[in-house]
Design a protein around this motif. Structure first.
Motif, short mmCIF file in Angstrom:
data_model
loop_
_atom_site.label_atom_id
_atom_site.label_comp_id
_atom_site.label_asym_id
_atom_site.label_seq_id
_atom_site.Cartn_x
_atom_site.Cartn_y
_atom_site.Cartn_z
N MET A 251 -8.27 14.08 2.54
CA MET A 251 -7.60 12.81 2.74
C MET A 251 -8.48 11.66 2.26
O MET A 251 -7.98 10.65 1.74
CB MET A 251 -7.23 12.62 4.21
CG MET A 251 -6.13 13.55 4.72
SD MET A 251 -4.64 13.54 3.67
CE MET A 251 -4.22 11.81 3.64
N PRO B 103 -7.69 4.97 7.77
CA PRO B 103 -8.71 5.46 6.82
C PRO B 103 -8.67 4.73 5.48
O PRO B 103 -9.72 4.50 4.86
CB PRO B 103 -8.34 6.94 6.65
CG PRO B 103 -7.52 7.29 7.84
CD PRO B 103 -6.79 6.05 8.20
N PHE B 104 -7.48 4.37 5.04
CA PHE B 104 -7.35 3.60 3.80
C PHE B 104 -7.98 2.22 3.95
O PHE B 104 -8.75 1.77 3.09
CB PHE B 104 -5.87 3.49 3.43
CG PHE B 104 -5.57 2.53 2.31
CD1 PHE B 104 -6.27 2.58 1.11
CD2 PHE B 104 -4.58 1.56 2.46
CE1 PHE B 104 -5.99 1.70 0.08
CE2 PHE B 104 -4.29 0.68 1.43
CZ PHE B 104 -5.00 0.75 0.24
N MET C 232 0.63 4.50 -2.53
CA MET C 232 0.51 5.82 -1.94
C MET C 232 1.57 6.75 -2.53
O MET C 232 1.30 7.91 -2.85
CB MET C 232 0.67 5.71 -0.41
CG MET C 232 0.19 6.91 0.35
SD MET C 232 -0.23 6.57 2.08
CE MET C 232 1.32 5.95 2.71
N SER D 131 0.82 -1.21 0.00
CA SER D 131 0.00 0.00 0.00
C SER D 131 0.85 1.26 0.00
O SER D 131 0.45 2.29 -0.54
CB SER D 131 -0.95 0.00 1.20
OG SER D 131 -0.24 -0.05 2.42
N LEU E 220 -6.38 5.53 -3.75
CA LEU E 220 -5.58 4.35 -3.41
C LEU E 220 -6.40 3.08 -3.58
O LEU E 220 -5.92 2.08 -4.14
CB LEU E 220 -5.11 4.44 -1.95
CG LEU E 220 -3.66 4.85 -1.69
CD1 LEU E 220 -3.45 6.31 -2.09
CD2 LEU E 220 -3.31 4.67 -0.22
N PHE F 205 -7.33 8.67 -0.23
CA PHE F 205 -7.42 7.25 0.07
C PHE F 205 -8.36 6.51 -0.89
O PHE F 205 -8.14 5.34 -1.19
CB PHE F 205 -7.85 7.03 1.52
CG PHE F 205 -6.80 7.43 2.51
CD1 PHE F 205 -5.52 6.90 2.46
CD2 PHE F 205 -7.08 8.35 3.51
CE1 PHE F 205 -4.53 7.27 3.37
CE2 PHE F 205 -6.11 8.73 4.43
CZ PHE F 205 -4.84 8.19 4.35
N GLN F 206 -9.38 7.21 -1.36
CA GLN F 206 -10.27 6.58 -2.33
C GLN F 206 -9.53 6.26 -3.62
O GLN F 206 -9.78 5.24 -4.25
CB GLN F 206 -11.47 7.50 -2.63
CG GLN F 206 -12.53 6.86 -3.51
CD GLN F 206 -13.08 5.58 -2.92
OE1 GLN F 206 -13.65 5.59 -1.84
NE2 GLN F 206 -12.92 4.46 -3.61
#
Length: 222
Positions: A76, A118-119, A21, A17, A83, A80-81
């Motif tokens: 943020m 959050p991810f 990122m 991940s 990602l 993350f979306q």
């Protein structure tokens, strides 16, 4: 009933991940953000020379999070979306099905990872899994603005500590004989495997495969 811990990077997600990122950062980051990352990288290299590659990775992760300082939760969330959109193609579908089998048996699933919470929350929503999450926190102030700091990185021995804390908080007295499953992929997960009643090594590299064979731990491959 059992508690089933599932690692993320290299396990539920067959990738890294942090790499995706970084890939998004190449497109999105400002010069100011990159200066923060570069300064952190230099510090991470120095620390890594004396304390090893895990210390390097942790320090670089901390430095990268500093580049998020000043971002709102909404900003943020968009990061993350993206990602999730990139990473979802590499989900370990066979392991997802195994998780669902555990749930049908009444087992409790914990996604246990050093990745940012959050991810992970968005990722499990995308793959439609209802699980508990124990992971690295991204910190926000009272106005919902990112401070650029993270909580404890959940990796190695700290995974064992967090699982024990969770069991103490949520398990009942009659669960003293509770069985623990651990699905994970790397040598850093050995403390967790040693805690588990049923360790399962997922998609190991050669070094981890050799350890799994020596310890007679089953291997779950894609």
């Amino acid at each position: 009933m059992a508690v089933v811990t599932v690692d993320f990077d290299g396990t539920l997600y067959q990738g890294n991940s942090f790499k995706i990122m970084f890939k998004i950062a190449k497109k999105k980051f400002t010069l100011k953000q990159w200066l923060v990352v570069i300064a952190g990288l230099i510090q991470a290299v120095f620390i890594g020379v004396f304390k090893g590659k895990d210390a390097f990775r942790h320090q670089f992760f901390i430095a990268f999070a500093k580049s998020f300082k000043g971002k709102t939760e909404q900003e943020m969330a968009l990061f993350f979306q993206e990602l999730v959109s990139i990473g979802k193609k590499d989900v370990h579908e066979d392991l997802v099905e195994k998780i669902r089998e555990h749930q049908q048996q009444g087992d409790t699933i914990i996604l246990l990872s050093g990745a940012l919470r959050p991810f992970l929350e968005m990722f499990v929503q995308e793959v439609k899994l209802d699980v508990h999450i124990i992971s690295t926190s991204l910190l926000y102030d009272q106005n919902g603005v990112c401070t650029g700091e993270i909580g404890q990185i959940i990796n190695g021995a700290s995974k064992v500590e967090k699982v024990k804390d969770w069991l103490q908080a949520y398990s009942r007295k009659e669960d003293d004989a509770l069985k623990i499953w651990a699905y994970a992929d790397s040598e850093s997960d050995i403390p967790l495997f040693e805690l588990a009643t049923y360790p399962v090594v997922v998609n190991p590299d050669e070094a981890m495969l050799a350890i799994a064979k020596k310890r007679e731990w089953p291997v779950f491959s894609s």
